[in-house]
Design a protein around this motif. Structure first.
Motif, PDB file in Angstrom:
ATOM      1  N   MET A   9       0.681  -1.225   0.161  1.00  0.00           N
ATOM      2  CA  MET A   9      -0.045  -0.096   0.004  1.00  0.00           C
ATOM      3  C   MET A   9       0.743   1.197   0.115  1.00  0.00           C
ATOM      4  N   VAL A  10       0.837   2.104  -1.243  1.00  0.00           N
ATOM      5  CA  VAL A  10       1.505   3.291  -1.267  1.00  0.00           C
ATOM      6  C   VAL A  10       0.538   4.445  -0.996  1.00  0.00           C
ATOM      7  N   ASP A  11       0.587   5.142   0.213  1.00  0.00           N
ATOM      8  CA  ASP A  11      -0.389   6.182   0.323  1.00  0.00           C
ATOM      9  C   ASP A  11       0.332   7.141   1.261  1.00  0.00           C
ATOM     10  N   ASP A  12       0.289   8.389   1.204  1.00  0.00           N
ATOM     11  CA  ASP A  12       0.855   9.422   2.153  1.00  0.00           C
ATOM     12  C   ASP A  12       0.001   9.726   3.344  1.00  0.00           C
ATOM     13  N   GLU A  13      -1.012   9.021   3.535  1.00  0.00           N
ATOM     14  CA  GLU A  13      -2.126   9.204   4.625  1.00  0.00           C
ATOM     15  C   GLU A  13      -1.883   7.991   5.609  1.00  0.00           C
ATOM     16  N   ARG A  14      -1.030   8.220   6.553  1.00  0.00           N
ATOM     17  CA  ARG A  14      -0.551   7.049   7.433  1.00  0.00           C
ATOM     18  C   ARG A  14      -1.875   6.539   8.139  1.00  0.00           C
ATOM     19  N   ASP A  15      -2.674   7.350   8.514  1.00  0.00           N
ATOM     20  CA  ASP A  15      -3.727   6.903   9.526  1.00  0.00           C
ATOM     21  C   ASP A  15      -4.690   5.794   8.289  1.00  0.00           C
ATOM     22  N   PHE A  16      -4.725   6.249   7.161  1.00  0.00           N
ATOM     23  CA  PHE A  16      -5.546   5.402   6.127  1.00  0.00           C
ATOM     24  C   PHE A  16      -4.733   4.027   5.823  1.00  0.00           C
ATOM     25  N   CYS A  17      -3.461   4.225   5.931  1.00  0.00           N
ATOM     26  CA  CYS A  17      -2.605   2.778   5.500  1.00  0.00           C
ATOM     27  C   CYS A  17      -2.608   2.127   6.748  1.00  0.00           C
ATOM     28  N   GLY A  28      -6.644 -12.525   7.502  1.00  0.00           N
ATOM     29  CA  GLY A  28      -5.748 -13.607   7.504  1.00  0.00           C
ATOM     30  C   GLY A  28      -5.182 -14.201   5.968  1.00  0.00           C
ATOM     31  N   LYS A  29      -5.770 -13.298   4.895  1.00  0.00           N
ATOM     32  CA  LYS A  29      -5.420 -13.588   3.671  1.00  0.00           C
ATOM     33  C   LYS A  29      -4.248 -12.840   3.226  1.00  0.00           C
ATOM     34  N   TYR A  30      -3.784 -11.647   3.893  1.00  0.00           N
ATOM     35  CA  TYR A  30      -2.919 -11.004   3.195  1.00  0.00           C
ATOM     36  C   TYR A  30      -1.714 -10.584   4.027  1.00  0.00           C
ATOM     37  N   GLN A  31      -0.706 -10.237   3.617  1.00  0.00           N
ATOM     38  CA  GLN A  31       0.679  -9.596   4.270  1.00  0.00           C
ATOM     39  C   GLN A  31       0.765  -8.472   3.746  1.00  0.00           C
ATOM     40  N   VAL A  32       0.733  -7.315   4.526  1.00  0.00           N
ATOM     41  CA  VAL A  32       0.636  -5.980   3.900  1.00  0.00           C
ATOM     42  C   VAL A  32       1.840  -5.242   4.093  1.00  0.00           C
ATOM     43  N   TYR A  33       2.414  -4.332   3.356  1.00  0.00           N
ATOM     44  CA  TYR A  33       3.530  -3.605   3.446  1.00  0.00           C
ATOM     45  C   TYR A  33       2.980  -2.237   3.288  1.00  0.00           C
ATOM     46  N   THR A  34       3.776  -1.304   3.677  1.00  0.00           N
ATOM     47  CA  THR A  34       3.280   0.135   3.353  1.00  0.00           C
ATOM     48  C   THR A  34       4.701   0.999   3.053  1.00  0.00           C
TER      49      THR A  34
END
Length: 128
Positions: A9-17, A28-34
């Motif tokens: 996830m590439v987004d400059d809104e940290r709270d949204f990320c 349980g289906k995803y591993q998320v990098y920001t």
């Protein structure tokens, strides 16, 4: 044990990320990098080789279209599907960015986002 799909996830809104990361990982289906800006997003995509990228359209350093062009011009990242996330998008910007990519408007529910991710990755809804 089935492998979790890697989402960047590439987004400059940290709270949204943070909100999206928590909800996607809770499934349980995803591993998320920001990444919180375009340059870091490009670097993280090369490093983590995600299965899919969620990319904000409007960011401070690089807009989503510029990030997507960098990704598409790099042999290591050109095949990664992108879903653009946007709160504001002009018609002319959509035409420049579309290139086979999908768009979702913010705000978005976790369920709608997961359904879009699963569809883009060819997974059955709610499954793998």
């Amino acid at each position: 044990m089935l492998m979790k799909k890697k989402i960047l996830m590439v987004d400059d809104e940290r709270d949204f990320c943070h909100f999206v990361k928590l909800n996607l990982e809770r499934s349980g289906k995803y591993q998320v990098y920001t990444a919180y800006n375009g340059a870091d997003g490009v670097a993280e995509a090369v490093k983590s080789k995600p299965d899919l990228i969620l990319l904000d359209v409007v960011m401070h350093d690089m807009d989503g279209g510029e990030v997507a062009r960098h990704l598409l011009n790099d042999s290591a990242t050109k095949g990664i599907p992108i879903i653009f996330l946007t709160a504001v998008l002009k018609a002319t910007e959509a035409e420049q960015l579309r290139g086979g990519h999908q768009f979702l408007s913010k705000p978005i529910t976790p369920e709608k986002l997961m359904n879009k991710i699963d569809a883009r990755l060819g997974l059955s809804p709610g499954g793998r």
